[in-house]
Design a protein around this motif. Structure first.
Motif, mmCIF file in Angstrom:
data_model
loop_
_atom_site.group_PDB
_atom_site.id
_atom_site.type_symbol
_atom_site.label_atom_id
_atom_site.label_comp_id
_atom_site.label_asym_id
_atom_site.label_seq_id
_atom_site.Cartn_x
_atom_site.Cartn_y
_atom_site.Cartn_z
ATOM 1 N N GLU A 56 0.817 -1.201 0.000
ATOM 2 C CA GLU A 56 0.000 0.000 0.000
ATOM 3 C C GLU A 56 0.860 1.262 0.000
ATOM 4 O O GLU A 56 1.968 1.291 0.523
ATOM 5 C CB GLU A 56 -0.944 0.037 1.212
ATOM 6 N N GLN B 227 -0.602 9.379 2.822
ATOM 7 C CA GLN B 227 -1.828 8.608 3.029
ATOM 8 C C GLN B 227 -2.491 9.067 4.327
ATOM 9 O O GLN B 227 -1.816 9.435 5.299
ATOM 10 C CB GLN B 227 -1.451 7.133 3.111
ATOM 11 N N ALA B 228 -3.817 9.029 4.348
ATOM 12 C CA ALA B 228 -4.564 9.574 5.475
ATOM 13 C C ALA B 228 -4.164 8.959 6.806
ATOM 14 O O ALA B 228 -4.088 9.655 7.827
ATOM 15 C CB ALA B 228 -6.059 9.388 5.237
ATOM 16 N N SER B 229 -3.887 7.662 6.836
ATOM 17 C CA SER B 229 -3.609 6.997 8.108
ATOM 18 C C SER B 229 -2.264 7.389 8.703
ATOM 19 O O SER B 229 -2.015 7.129 9.884
ATOM 20 C CB SER B 229 -3.671 5.473 7.940
ATOM 21 N N VAL B 230 -1.382 8.008 7.911
ATOM 22 C CA VAL B 230 -0.071 8.403 8.428
ATOM 23 C C VAL B 230 0.096 9.915 8.466
ATOM 24 O O VAL B 230 1.082 10.411 9.017
ATOM 25 C CB VAL B 230 1.082 7.782 7.605
ATOM 26 N N LYS B 231 -0.844 10.643 7.892
ATOM 27 C CA LYS B 231 -0.737 12.090 7.836
ATOM 28 C C LYS B 231 -0.681 12.660 9.249
ATOM 29 O O LYS B 231 -1.454 12.279 10.127
ATOM 30 C CB LYS B 231 -1.918 12.678 7.076
ATOM 31 N N ARG C 118 1.729 12.096 11.279
ATOM 32 C CA ARG C 118 2.679 11.255 12.016
ATOM 33 C C ARG C 118 3.947 10.994 11.213
ATOM 34 O O ARG C 118 5.037 10.934 11.783
ATOM 35 C CB ARG C 118 2.032 9.920 12.377
ATOM 36 N N ARG D 121 2.474 3.027 15.577
ATOM 37 C CA ARG D 121 1.433 2.148 16.094
ATOM 38 C C ARG D 121 1.694 0.713 15.649
ATOM 39 O O ARG D 121 2.348 0.501 14.625
ATOM 40 C CB ARG D 121 0.075 2.596 15.551
ATOM 41 N N GLU E 31 -0.113 -1.193 14.059
ATOM 42 C CA GLU E 31 -0.612 -1.363 12.686
ATOM 43 C C GLU E 31 0.310 -0.782 11.628
ATOM 44 O O GLU E 31 0.082 -0.958 10.424
ATOM 45 C CB GLU E 31 -2.019 -0.788 12.527
ATOM 46 N N ASP E 32 1.366 -0.075 12.040
ATOM 47 C CA ASP E 32 2.375 0.402 11.091
ATOM 48 C C ASP E 32 3.410 -0.674 10.780
ATOM 49 O O ASP E 32 4.277 -0.472 9.922
ATOM 50 C CB ASP E 32 3.086 1.639 11.644
#
Length: 124
Positions: A46, A61-65, A67, A87, A89-90
């Motif tokens: 991804e 990507q939104a999930s890492v923005k 961070r 996290r 999930e990373d």
């Protein structure tokens, strides 16, 4: 032929930080938009972030923005991914990639050259 080598992965506790590096050789680094991708076990690769040749434009990507931060140092032929507030999930293998077409790329098929990957594990 462009060669890409990632480094900087490892084991980190949740909430911790890592900086990934991607060293490029064999091409004109400043010509290429670059990107970071990741692949967790059993999942597809991804998109994480991309940066323009100048480094002026980037997209996360939104999930890492907020961070993660992508950047590049063209005189050093190196791209970076600063990862904060990590996290579980990373956790994934992180890959850097270069594309020979203009513009940022957001999909694996838009990139022409890939590194071998570096493992990032987030666990306590």
């Amino acid at each position: 032929q462009v060669q890409l080598v990632e480094s900087g992965g490892g084991l980190v506790q949740p909430g911790g930080s890592l900086i990934l590096s991607c060293a490029a050789s064999g091409g004109t680094f400043i010509d290429y938009p670059m990107g970071w991708f990741r692949q967790a076990p059993g999942k597809e690769r991804e998109f994480v972030a991309a940066v323009s040749p100048s480094g002026y434009n980037s997209y996360h990507q939104a999930s890492v923005k907020g961070r993660f931060t992508i950047s590049r140092d063209n005189p050093k032929n190196t791209m970076y991914l600063q990862m904060n507030s990590l996290r579980p999930e990373d956790t994934a293998v992180y890959y850097c990639a270069a594309r020979t077409s203009a513009g940022l790329g957001y999909h694996t098929y838009e990139y022409d050259y890939w590194g071998q990957g570096t493992q990032v594990t987030v666990a306590s």
